[in-house]
Design a protein around this motif. Structure first.
Motif, mmCIF file in Angstrom:
data_model
loop_
_atom_site.group_PDB
_atom_site.id
_atom_site.type_symbol
_atom_site.label_atom_id
_atom_site.label_comp_id
_atom_site.label_asym_id
_atom_site.label_seq_id
_atom_site.Cartn_x
_atom_site.Cartn_y
_atom_site.Cartn_z
ATOM 1 N N VAL A 1 -30.361 -22.718 -32.585
ATOM 2 C CA VAL A 1 -28.969 -23.088 -32.352
ATOM 3 C C VAL A 1 -28.269 -21.922 -31.659
ATOM 4 O O VAL A 1 -27.977 -20.903 -32.295
ATOM 5 C CB VAL A 1 -28.248 -23.418 -33.677
ATOM 6 C CG1 VAL A 1 -26.805 -23.876 -33.387
ATOM 7 C CG2 VAL A 1 -29.002 -24.472 -34.453
ATOM 8 N N GLU B 1 -18.392 -19.894 -32.678
ATOM 9 C CA GLU B 1 -18.541 -21.245 -33.220
ATOM 10 C C GLU B 1 -18.172 -21.315 -34.705
ATOM 11 O O GLU B 1 -18.746 -22.112 -35.460
ATOM 12 C CB GLU B 1 -19.987 -21.724 -33.030
ATOM 13 C CG GLU B 1 -20.388 -21.977 -31.598
ATOM 14 C CD GLU B 1 -19.768 -23.255 -31.024
ATOM 15 O OE1 GLU B 1 -19.042 -23.941 -31.769
ATOM 16 O OE2 GLU B 1 -20.011 -23.551 -29.841
ATOM 17 N N ARG C 1 -17.348 -24.930 -35.927
ATOM 18 C CA ARG C 1 -18.315 -26.034 -35.901
ATOM 19 C C ARG C 1 -19.660 -25.690 -36.507
ATOM 20 O O ARG C 1 -20.437 -26.582 -36.858
ATOM 21 C CB ARG C 1 -18.517 -26.510 -34.456
ATOM 22 C CG ARG C 1 -17.234 -26.986 -33.791
ATOM 23 C CD ARG C 1 -17.501 -27.647 -32.456
ATOM 24 N NE ARG C 1 -18.046 -26.747 -31.447
ATOM 25 C CZ ARG C 1 -18.250 -27.098 -30.183
ATOM 26 N NH1 ARG C 1 -17.937 -28.325 -29.786
ATOM 27 N NH2 ARG C 1 -18.740 -26.242 -29.318
ATOM 28 N N LEU C 2 -19.974 -24.398 -36.630
ATOM 29 C CA LEU C 2 -21.326 -24.019 -37.025
ATOM 30 C C LEU C 2 -21.652 -24.402 -38.463
ATOM 31 O O LEU C 2 -22.770 -24.860 -38.752
ATOM 32 C CB LEU C 2 -21.521 -22.514 -36.825
ATOM 33 C CG LEU C 2 -22.930 -21.998 -37.091
ATOM 34 C CD1 LEU C 2 -23.944 -22.711 -36.212
ATOM 35 C CD2 LEU C 2 -22.989 -20.483 -36.858
ATOM 36 N N THR D 1 -22.566 -28.019 -38.831
ATOM 37 C CA THR D 1 -23.816 -28.250 -38.107
ATOM 38 C C THR D 1 -25.015 -27.783 -38.925
ATOM 39 O O THR D 1 -26.026 -28.498 -39.052
ATOM 40 C CB THR D 1 -23.787 -27.533 -36.746
ATOM 41 O OG1 THR D 1 -22.806 -28.151 -35.920
ATOM 42 C CG2 THR D 1 -25.136 -27.589 -36.055
ATOM 43 N N THR E 1 -30.912 -27.262 -30.077
ATOM 44 C CA THR E 1 -29.765 -28.146 -30.262
ATOM 45 C C THR E 1 -28.497 -27.321 -30.199
ATOM 46 O O THR E 1 -28.444 -26.189 -30.688
ATOM 47 C CB THR E 1 -29.847 -28.899 -31.596
ATOM 48 O OG1 THR E 1 -28.723 -29.778 -31.701
ATOM 49 C CG2 THR E 1 -29.861 -27.949 -32.788
ATOM 50 N N ALA F 1 -24.559 -26.193 -30.915
ATOM 51 C CA ALA F 1 -23.826 -26.020 -32.178
ATOM 52 C C ALA F 1 -22.889 -27.180 -32.469
ATOM 53 O O ALA F 1 -22.427 -27.330 -33.599
ATOM 54 C CB ALA F 1 -23.050 -24.706 -32.148
ATOM 55 N N ASP F 2 -22.590 -28.009 -31.470
ATOM 56 C CA ASP F 2 -21.675 -29.124 -31.725
ATOM 57 C C ASP F 2 -22.397 -30.390 -32.198
ATOM 58 O O ASP F 2 -21.753 -31.374 -32.559
ATOM 59 C CB ASP F 2 -20.854 -29.439 -30.478
ATOM 60 C CG ASP F 2 -21.722 -29.799 -29.279
ATOM 61 O OD1 ASP F 2 -22.957 -29.911 -29.436
ATOM 62 O OD2 ASP F 2 -21.166 -29.971 -28.170
ATOM 63 N N LEU F 3 -23.743 -30.378 -32.194
ATOM 64 C CA LEU F 3 -24.532 -31.561 -32.570
ATOM 65 C C LEU F 3 -24.026 -32.818 -31.863
ATOM 66 O O LEU F 3 -23.863 -33.873 -32.471
ATOM 67 C CB LEU F 3 -24.528 -31.771 -34.083
ATOM 68 C CG LEU F 3 -25.578 -31.003 -34.889
ATOM 69 C CD1 LEU F 3 -25.565 -31.450 -36.346
ATOM 70 C CD2 LEU F 3 -26.966 -31.165 -34.305
ATOM 71 N N GLN G 1 -18.003 -33.883 -27.955
ATOM 72 C CA GLN G 1 -17.352 -33.144 -29.030
ATOM 73 C C GLN G 1 -16.289 -32.231 -28.422
ATOM 74 O O GLN G 1 -16.535 -31.570 -27.417
ATOM 75 C CB GLN G 1 -18.381 -32.287 -29.796
ATOM 76 C CG GLN G 1 -19.554 -33.078 -30.332
ATOM 77 C CD GLN G 1 -19.154 -34.067 -31.400
ATOM 78 O OE1 GLN G 1 -18.305 -33.757 -32.251
ATOM 79 N NE2 GLN G 1 -19.744 -35.260 -31.375
#
Length: 817
Positions: A23, A28, A31-32, A35, A108, A110-112, A225
C-alpha cells in the motif's frame, strides 16, 4: 529470509508467505486506517484462503500522521517502510515491493477504490498461467460506482489512450492501482525500474511485455474516492517520464553510430552538399534537374492547394501524371517549407543526405534488434546495407532508392506478426507503414517484398516448426494490413494507372539485367579500386551500377556461410542473396566470354503487371542488406573467439572485402548559370497567360537544363517537352519525356547531329502547327553545341531572325500575328 528468485519465501516461523499486499501512502492519515482494517479483516477470514500474508505500507515521506497510524498497529504482519522525503508513488512502490516476501504481490492504493474483495478475480487470472493481473475499469464486465467529474474523466481517458498507444498497447487501463503479480517477477521488474512517479505502472508492464511474461487485464468494481492523488494532467507527466526513460535508455554507442552515419552521408555528398545551388552531380545525368523540379512543383502545389498528383507546368499542354512519376510525396510534401524558403536544390540535397543517414540507422536498429547484439558488428552490417556500391550509384540521382528507412521498419513489423502476440495492432501499423512507403517509392517496396519472400520461403523450409506457428498470424496480419493500406492508396493508385497522362508500362529493352561479371567487379566510385571504363561497360549508365559487390566480398560471404552453416538464419540469408543475384541477371543470362545465352528465372516475371516496368538489374540491391547481416553475424562470432590468430585472420578478411567498397565522394561540377533572360524576369513580357516558353531544343531526358530555368523562375512559366514518364501512342506505352512532335524531333536532331535539313514551306507549316499545339509565346535558344545551326533553322522556320537579349536568342511568336 530467502532472497528473490528462490520461489517461496518463509516467514519467521518457517511458514510460507503466500501474499504480500503493498500500500503506497503519502499523507493518508484520513484514509489509511479504514483501508488497513478492510484488508486485514478480509485476509484474516476464518476460511484462511490466503494462507500466511503480510501488508507492507510504503510511506513516501508523509508530513502528517500516516506513519504513526501504521506504527500503532500491533499486528506483526503489518510493516512499515519509509522514505525520508517525498519522491513519488513509483519510489514508494519500489520500496514496498523490495520489502515484500510473498509468493504473490498485490498492489492497492490507500483509497481502496477497487475493493479488496476483487483480489479473487486477479488471483484466478494468475492461477490460469498469467504472470500478472491488472485490475481494469475499461474492459467489458467492469463496474464503476461513483464517477469522477465528467471533465476530469474525459481528460483521464484521453491521457490513458495516449499512454496505451505510446507505451503499453493491449492494456486498456494502465493506471488502475489494483494489480496482482507473481512475487519473484514483481521484485525483478520493480528492482529494474527507474521512474519515481506515476509512470512506474507503465514501466513495469513494459518490463513484463519485454520478458514475454503474460499479463491479463481483469474487469473489477471501482468507485471514485474523494482525495485522489492522481490528477488528469498527471497522465501528461507519465508520458514525459516515459520519454525521459527512453532517452536515458539510448546507449552512447547508438548515438555515436547515428552521428557517424550522418558524417558518412555528408562526406559522400560533400561535393554538392555545401553549395547545392551552384554544384551539380554530373553522374546524375539529368536526374538532379528532374528531382529538384519534383520538389519544386510539390511545394508549389502545397502552397497553392493544388492537386499534387498532376501538373501541366511540364509536358504542356498535356501535362504530367505526378503519381506515375517518382515525386516521393512522402518527403517532398514535408520538405515543402524548406523548398519554399531555401529552394529545391537545398531541399533535395538535405533530404538525400539525411535520408541516407536515416536508412543506415534504420538498418542498424533492425540488425541490433533481430540479428546481433554487438554494436560494432551491427554498424558494419548496416554500413554495407546502406552504402553498398549499388546504393552509392543510385545516390547520384535516385532518392527513392537511397532513402529506404521505412524498409527495415516494415521488415521488423512483419516479423512481429509472425510472433502472433499483438496481431491487430502490428498489422494496422504495418498497413500504415506500407502506405507511407508507397509515397516514398513503389519499386523499392516491390523489391523489398521480393527479398522478404525469398527469406521467408528459405527460413520456412529450414524451420518448419516456426513456419507452422507463424503462418496463421502472419496471414491474418497481412490481410488486416492490406485492409488498412488500400483505402489510403487506392485513389492515388487509380490516378497513377488510370488518370490523365497515365501509361501502361515503361519498357527498358531486353538487356537491363546485370552481367555475372558485374556482380564480382568493382564499382566506378570505389575509393581504391574504381574503374569507370569497366563499370560503365557492365552497366546501363553511372546511375544504374546495380551490382559491383566485388569478388573479395563474394569470397568472404561464401566463407561465412560455410563457417556458420549450422544456423538457419545464415542459410536463409545466403539463399536470399544468391536468388536475388540470379534474378538480377535478367530473362536472358549471357555466360561471360562465350556466346552462350541461357534463360533466366526473371523471364517468369518480366511480362507480369508491375514487374514489366522494373529494371531487373536493380534486384541485386536486395543482396546489400542480406550480405550486411551475414557480415554482422560473422563479426559477432569473431568477437567471441579467444584465439587471437583466428580473430586477426578473420578481421583481415573482413577488411580486405570491405576496403574496395568504400566509396569516394560523388563527383560534382560547377553548375551552368541560368540565363539572365530567366533570372531577371525578361521572359514575362513574352509569355502571356495560358502560353508556354519553348526552349530550343525542347527539354528531354538527354538535356533537361530547362527544368532548372523553370525552378529558378519559381515555376512562373510552362514548358512543352520535359523529363518525366508519360504515355506514347494509342497503346499508351510509357516513355521518358513528352510524346515527340515533328518540330521537336527536328530541333533535337540538329542539336546532336550538327546537320540542318532543307527547310521549306512544309516544315514551316508543320512548325506553325506544333507552335500552336504548344501554345508557344516565345522560342528561347541558349548558347550550346551547334547553336549557330539551330539559330539558322529557327530563322527559316519562323521566317525572321531572332533577338539577342538576356544572354539568349529569342523569337517572339506574337510578332506579325
Amino acid at each position: 529470509m530467502s532472497g528473490p528468485g528462490t520461489g517461496r519465501i518463509s516467514a519467521a516461523g518457517g511458514s510460507t508467505i503466500e501474499l504480500s499486499v503493498i500500500v503506497p501512502a503519502y499523507n493518508e492519515e484520513q484514509r489509511l486506517g479504514p483501508t488497513l482494517d478492510a484488508i486485514t479483516r478480509y485476509l484474516g477470514e476464518p476460511e484462511g484462503r490466503w494462507g500466511e500474508w503480510e501488508v507492507v505500507v510504503a510511506d513516501d515521506g508523509s508530513t502528517d500522521a500516516t506513519r504513526e497510524i501504521v506504527a500503532a498497529r500491533r499486528d506483526p504482519r503489518i510493516q512499515l517502510v519509509t522514505s525520508p522525503r517525498n519522491r513519488g508513488k513509483g519510489h514508494a512502490l519500489r520500496l514496498g515491493v523490495a520489502a515484500s516476501r510473498g509468493r504473490r504481490v498485490l498492489l492497492t492504493d490507500a483509497d481502496l477504490a477497487a475493493p479488496i474483495e476483487e483480489l479473487e478475480k486477479l488471483d484466478k487470472a494468475l492461477s490460469e498461467g498469467n504472470a500478472a493481473a491488472a485490475g481494469s475499469r475499461s474492459v467489458p464486465g467492469a463496474t464503476i460506482g461513483d464517477h469522477q467529474h465528467r471533465l476530469r474523466e474525459l481528460l483521464g481517458r484521453a491521457g490513458n489512450l495516449l499512454i496505451r498507444w505510446v507505451a503499453v498497447p493491449g492494456i486498456r487501463d494502465t493506471q488502475c492501482g489494483f494489480k496482482l503479480f507473481d512475487g519473484d517477477k514483481a521484485r525483478a521488474a520493480f528492482a529494474g525500474s527507474r521512474l519515481n512517479g506515476w509512470g512506474i505502472d507503465v514501466e513495469v508492464l513494459q518490463h513484463f511485455r519485454r520478458a514475454d511474461w503474460p499479463v491479463a487485464e481483469v474487469p473489477v468494481t471501482w468507485s471514485h474516492q474523494s482525495g485522489s492523488k492522481l490528477r488528469p494532467l498527471d497522465y501528461a507527466r507519465v508520458l514525459g517520464e516515459l520519454g525521459r526513460l527512453k532517452a536515458r535508455a539510448l546507449r552512447p554507442a547508438d548515438a555515436f553510430v547515428a552521428i557517424l552515419f550522418l558524417l558518412m552521408a555528408t562526406a559522400l555528398y560533400s561535393g554538392r552538399f555545401f553549395d547545392p545551388s551552384h554544384r551539380y552531380l554530373p553522374d546524375s545525368l539529368q536526374d538532379q534537374n528532374q528531382w529538384e523540379w519534383f520538389f519544386a512543383v510539390t511545394a508549389d502545389s502545397v502552397a497553392h492547394l493544388r492537386n499534387p498528383l498532376f501538373t501541366d507546368l511540364q509536358g504542356f499542354p498535356d501535362g504530367v501524371n505526378l503519381m506515375a512519376n517518382t515525386v516521393m510525396l512522402g518527403l517532398s510534401v514535408p520538405f515543402a517549407p524548406i523548398t519554399l524558403l531555401f529552394g529545391p536544390a537545398i531541399a533535395l540535397s538535405l533530404c538525400m543526405t539525411l535520408g541516407l543517414a536515416a536508412t543506415a540507422a534504420a538498418w542498424y536498429w533492425l540488425i541490433v534488434k533481430r540479428v546481433v547484439r554487438q554494436r560494432a558488428a551491427a554498424f558494419l552490417g548496416a554500413s554495407l546495407a546502406a552504402f553498398a556500391p549499388p546504393m552509392v550509384s543510385h545516390a547520384n540521382a535516385h532518392p527513392n532508392f537511397v532513402i529506404l528507412f521505412m524498409i527495415p521498419l516494415i521488415i521488423d513489423r512483419a516479423l512481429r506478426l509472425c510472433a502472433g502476440t499483438r496481431v491487430v495492432r502490428d498489422a494496422v501499423i504495418l498497413g500504415l507503414m506500407a502506405a507511407y512507403q508507397v509515397f516514398l517509392g513503389e519499386e523499392p517496396l516491390l523489391l523489398a517484398s521480393i527479398g522478404m519472400l525469398l527469406f521467408a520461403v528459405a527460413y520456412g523450409v529450414l524451420r518448419r516448426d516456426v513456419a507452422k506457428a507463424a503462418w496463421r498470424p502472419l496471414l491474418r496480419g497481412l490481410l488486416i494490413a492490406a485492409a488498412v493500406c488500400l483505402p489510403i492508396i487506392c485513389y492515388p493508385l487509380a490516378w497513377q494507372f488510370a488518370g490523365p497522362q497515365s501509361y501502361q508500362s515503361v519498357l527498358h529493352g531486353d538487356n537491363a539485367g546485370n552481367s555475372p561479371l558485374a556482380l564480382l567487379s568493382f564499382s566506378e566510385r570505389s575509393l581504391i579500386a574504381g574503374d569507370a571504363e569497366r563499370a560503365n561497360a557492365l552497366s546501363l549508365n553511372p546511375t544504374e551500377q546495380n551490382a559491383f559487390y566485388g569478388w573479395p566480398l563474394a569470397l568472404l560471404a561464401f566463407a561465412i556461410v560455410v563457417r556458420l552453416w549450422e544456423r538457419a538464419v545464415v542459410k536463409a540469408l545466403a539463399f536470399t542473396a544468391l536468388a536475388a543475384a540470379v534474378l538480377s541477371l535478367g530473362p536472358k543470362i549471357r555466360i561471360p566470354l562465350t556466346d552462350t545465352v541461357l534463360p533466366g528465372p526473371w523471364a517468369l516475371l518480366s511480362d507480369k503487371p508491375l514487374f514489366e516496368s522494373v529494371i531487373e538489374g536493380r534486384v541485386a540491391m536486395v543482396c546489400a542488406p542480406a550480405l550486411g547481416m551475414l557480415l554482422a553475424l560473422a563479426v559477432e562470432r569473431l568477437a567471441a573467439i579467444r584465439r587471437l590468430g583466428t580473430v586477426y585472420a578473420g578481421l583481415l578478411a573482413v577488411s580486405l572485402a570491405l576496403l574496395p567498397l568504400i566509396p569516394a565522394p560523388l563527383k560534382s561540377t560547377a553548375r551552368p548559370d541560368v540565363p539572365a533572360f530567366i533570372t531577371d524576369g525578361m521572359w514575362k513580357s513574352y509569355v502571356r497567360d495560358g502560353e508556354s516558353l519553348v526552349p530550343v531544343p525542347l527539354p528531354d531526358p538527354g538535356n533537361a537544363e530547362a527544368l532548372h530555368w523553370q525552378t529558378a523562375a519559381h515555376l512562373g512559366f510552362k514548358l512543352p517537352g520535359g523529363y518525366f514518364n508519360g504515355p506514347y501512342g494509342d497503346d499508351r506505352i510509357g516513355i521518358y519525356g513528352a510524346s515527340p512532335r515533328y518540330t521537336s524531333n527536328l530541333l533535337r536532331d540538329i542539336r546532336y547531329s550538327g546537320k540542318v535539313p532543307t527547310i521549306g514551306k512544309n516544315w514551316q507549316a508543320q512548325a506553325a502547327r506544333d507552335f500552336a499545339f504548344w501554345k508557344a509565346g516565345v522560342l528561347v535558344l541558349a548558347p550550346q553545341p551547334n547553336d549557330t545551326l539551330l539559330r539558322q533553322a529557327l530563322e527559316k522556320l519562323v521566317g525572321r531572325p531572332g533577338k539577342w537579349t538576356g544572354g539568349v536568342w529569342v523569337w517572339d511568336l506574337h510578332e506579325g500575328s
